[in-house]
Design an enzyme around this catalytic site. Structure first.
Site, short mmCIF file in Angstrom:
data_model
loop_
_atom_site.label_atom_id
_atom_site.label_comp_id
_atom_site.label_asym_id
_atom_site.label_seq_id
_atom_site.Cartn_x
_atom_site.Cartn_y
_atom_site.Cartn_z
N GLU A 5 0.87 -1.17 0.00
CA GLU A 5 0.00 0.00 0.00
C GLU A 5 0.91 1.22 0.00
O GLU A 5 1.84 1.29 0.82
CB GLU A 5 -0.88 0.04 1.25
CG GLU A 5 -1.82 1.24 1.23
CD GLU A 5 -2.62 1.43 2.52
OE1 GLU A 5 -2.30 0.81 3.54
OE2 GLU A 5 -3.57 2.26 2.49
N ARG A 39 5.69 -13.27 8.94
CA ARG A 39 6.43 -12.06 8.61
C ARG A 39 7.79 -12.08 9.28
O ARG A 39 8.05 -12.87 10.18
CB ARG A 39 5.64 -10.82 9.05
CG ARG A 39 5.46 -10.76 10.56
CD ARG A 39 4.80 -9.46 11.05
NE ARG A 39 4.78 -8.41 10.08
CZ ARG A 39 3.66 -7.82 9.65
NH1 ARG A 39 2.49 -8.22 10.13
NH2 ARG A 39 3.70 -6.85 8.79
N LYS A 72 5.15 0.15 10.30
CA LYS A 72 5.05 1.51 9.76
C LYS A 72 4.76 2.52 10.86
O LYS A 72 5.31 3.61 10.89
CB LYS A 72 3.93 1.56 8.71
CG LYS A 72 4.32 0.99 7.37
CD LYS A 72 3.15 1.11 6.39
CE LYS A 72 3.44 0.32 5.12
NZ LYS A 72 2.25 0.23 4.25
#
Length: 561
Positions: free
Chosen positions: A36, A261, A271
């Site tokens: 994104e 992950r 983030k």
RNA sequence: UGGGACGUCGCCAAGCUGGUUAAGGCACGGGGUUUUGAUCCCCGCAUUCGCAGGUUCGAAUCCUGCCGUCCCAGCCA
């Protein structure tokens, strides 16, 4: 890019793809990396990028770069640009550059399809209401009073939503699945929401935007993605992913596969947290060399190859693990050991005077750029009567096994000759300011006397020729392994106050003043360095990417107990 | 206390359609080479697979129960 998979452990995704290819379920492999564009890429993304491209590469397929730009209130063009740059820097070429927003018309048609088949409805309640009716982990949800609107009414409402008749939040489109499903994602998830918000790519074309769940799988299907690889937290979404693919006239049936992950110790990879470090000024920006962002690690001196081999080496599984930051550093060392030219540089200079070396004379030594790789060539390095050695390479009262310089002791100056420390000169405060030494002319490199062995070898730089430079020594950003692991404490409390040490008066071997930003060197016995963009010929700036392995430091620590 | 997943050496991680001695890497320990205490090269390093039962001639691999950890109640992705 095809890479030797010699350090690549077998993993379930590769095994599965191979099987599907053999059984004929698939004829080719198409993957995608779907960021994104609402933030910068970091090491966590690297794992996903490498996995996606590697699977396609290994099986002769291709990988798309797809921007998942379905939420215009958070997304910006600058992130798109940065992401492109980062993926390319890592060494990958994507087959197609795609945007979920390219599919808005198709997605809209898909929504209509669902509506017409009674599989989606417009809910006219507000967010709080919808939340309240969703139920909890242990209790089923309650149906919305609008759940049984007719397809015709839904279509009319949805078209008017698209037409801009309603304010943000007035209505949403929901899938009509099962409000009692134990999997909360199946309790009539939101497919479209109204957002009167200019989109970076589609401008004011749309005022309704699809949710992740509605956009992602369908985008995969449109692009012919065979394997949609994502992280574990989407495991719960797979039934919804499959449900939509099942009920929509999509051109292909992609398969979502989840993997764990990446977690690294002594840093943070989210983030939100990285954003705080930048916004609150704990670091000097997204490209601060201490940041795990692509921009940061690149400036720090990590190479694309080292990141790729690291991502390959750690494997792909469904079990969550935390990889030591040191593993990343080792991959960098392994890469740079092969390719970085060697140089001499003194970080904390201590002057030595070679009392039997002629004044006003310069002796040039021809020095190999890499001890094991003659093909990397040689260079000339000057020696004069006065030179600098590393302050830490001299001790007046050294511990056992200290092989460096001490009063009366001998040490070899790398690539030059053996010197003896004859006298220690001090200032008024008692600090050592200079060493008066004599050198053994017979021990010059290349001379017969060079056979003579001394315990230690030390790096040096001619005082007359030395290039003054700024050197930035980086260390881990946090002082504890799991800064985000303590829910009761704010992770910024664990920032390492010594993560950056600036050395203002390092002395480099001449020639280094022309180092181009991004060029890597090994400063012998010290570490791997990269020239920083802040460098100027007058004032070179070198970043330490990683130290060399330092067995002595370890030993010394043990000796001290 | 609903659902989904994970648990093999200090850290990763193969193996898990049951079959002789549980891959490999890193770390670590020991030795060798070395004008970087770097690199490189040897050697060593889980009678044991979260725990407890069970099935079987035989289980890390199958079954049952338990324990631990992670994820899910955004009109974020």
């Amino acid at each position: 890019m095809t890479e030797a998979s010699d350090n690549s452990p077998a993993h379930f995704i590769r095994n599965r793809i191979r099987q599907e290819l053999e059984s004929g379920k698939h004829e080719r492999v198409v993957t995608r990396f779907p960021p994104e564009p609402n933030g910068y890429l970091h090491l966590g993304h690297a794992k996903s990028i490498v996995l996606n491209f590697a699977m396609a590469d290994e099986f002769g397929g291709e990988t798309n770069l797809r921007f998942d730009d379905t939420n215009p209130i958070r997304e910006e063009q600058r992130y798109v640009d940065a992401i492109r740059e980062d993926v390319a820097w890592l060494g990958y070429a994507w087959a197609h550059e795609c945007f979920a927003s390219d599919y808005f018309p198709t997605l809209y048609a898909y929504a209509l399809h669902l509506i017409d088949h009674g599989l989606a409805y417009v809910d006219s309640q507000d967010g709080d209401m919808i939340r309240a009716q969703r139920g909890t982990l242990t209790e089923p949800g309650q149906p919305s009073p609008f759940r049984d609107r007719s397809p015709a009414e839904n279509r009319d409402l949805f078209e008017r939503m698209r037409g801009g008749e309603f304010a943000d939040g007035a209505h949403v489109l929901r899938a009509r699945i099962d409000m009692a499903a134990p999997n909360i994602n199946l309790r009539d998830p939101v497919l479209y929401r109204i957002r009167h918000q200019k989109h970076p790519r589609t401008g004011d074309e749309w005022c309704i935007y699809p949710s992740y769940d509605f956009a992602h799988g369908q985008s995969d299907a449109i692009e012919g993605i065979t394997h949609s690889l994502c992280t574990l937290e989407f495991e719960d979404h797979r039934p919804l992913y499959d449900w939509l693919i099942e009920h929509l006239p999509v051109p292909s049936k992609p398969q979502q596969i989840e993997f764990a992950r990446l977690n690294l110790d002594f840093t943070v990879l989210s983030k939100r947290r990285l954003m705080r470090l930048v916004d609150e000024g704990y670091v000097d920006g997204w490209d601060d060399p201490r940041m795990p962002t692509f921009a940061g690690i690149r400036r720090r001196g990590f190479t694309p190859r080292s990141i790729r081999s690291f991502c390959t080496e750690i494997g792909v599984t469904k079990s969550e693990s935390i990889i030591p930051f040191g593993a990343l550093e080792r991959n960098l060392r392994d890469d740079l050991n092969e390719r970085a030219p060697r140089r001499l540089a003194v970080l904390e200079p201590l002057k030595i005077v070679l009392t039997n070396f002629p004044e006003d004379e310069t002796e040039w030594f021809e020095v190999a750029n890499h001890p094991q790789k003659p093909e990397m060539g040689t260079r000339k390095v000057p020696m004069t009567r006065e030179a600098f050695i590393e302050r830490g390479d001299f001790m007046e009262e050294p511990p056992k096994k200290f092989f460096r310089l001490k009063p009366g002791g001998e040490v070899r100056l790398r690539n030059a000759f053996i010197i003896r420390c004859d006298e220690v000169v001090r200032n008024g405060a008692g600090e050592v300011t200079e060493l008066r030494c004599s050198f053994d002319p017979e021990s010059r490199s290349g001379q017969p006397g060079s056979e003579r062995k001394v315990k230690g070898t030390v790096h040096w730089v001619s005082a007359e020729h030395a290039v003054a430079a700024e050197v930035r020594l980086y260390d881990r950003l946090f002082s504890i392994p799991h800064p985000a692991g303590d829910k009761a404490r704010d992770f910024v409390e664990f920032l390492n106050p010594e993560s950056l040490k600036v050395i203002g008066n390092a002395r480099l071997e001449p020639g280094l003043e022309n180092a181009e930003p991004g060029e890597h060197y090994q400063f012998e016995r010290t570490g791997y360095f990269v020239a920083d963009p802040d460098s100027t010929p007058d004032r070179p700036v070198l970043n330490r990417a990683v130290t060399l392995r330092d067995t002595w430091a370890k030993l010394e620590k043990q000796l001290r107990g």
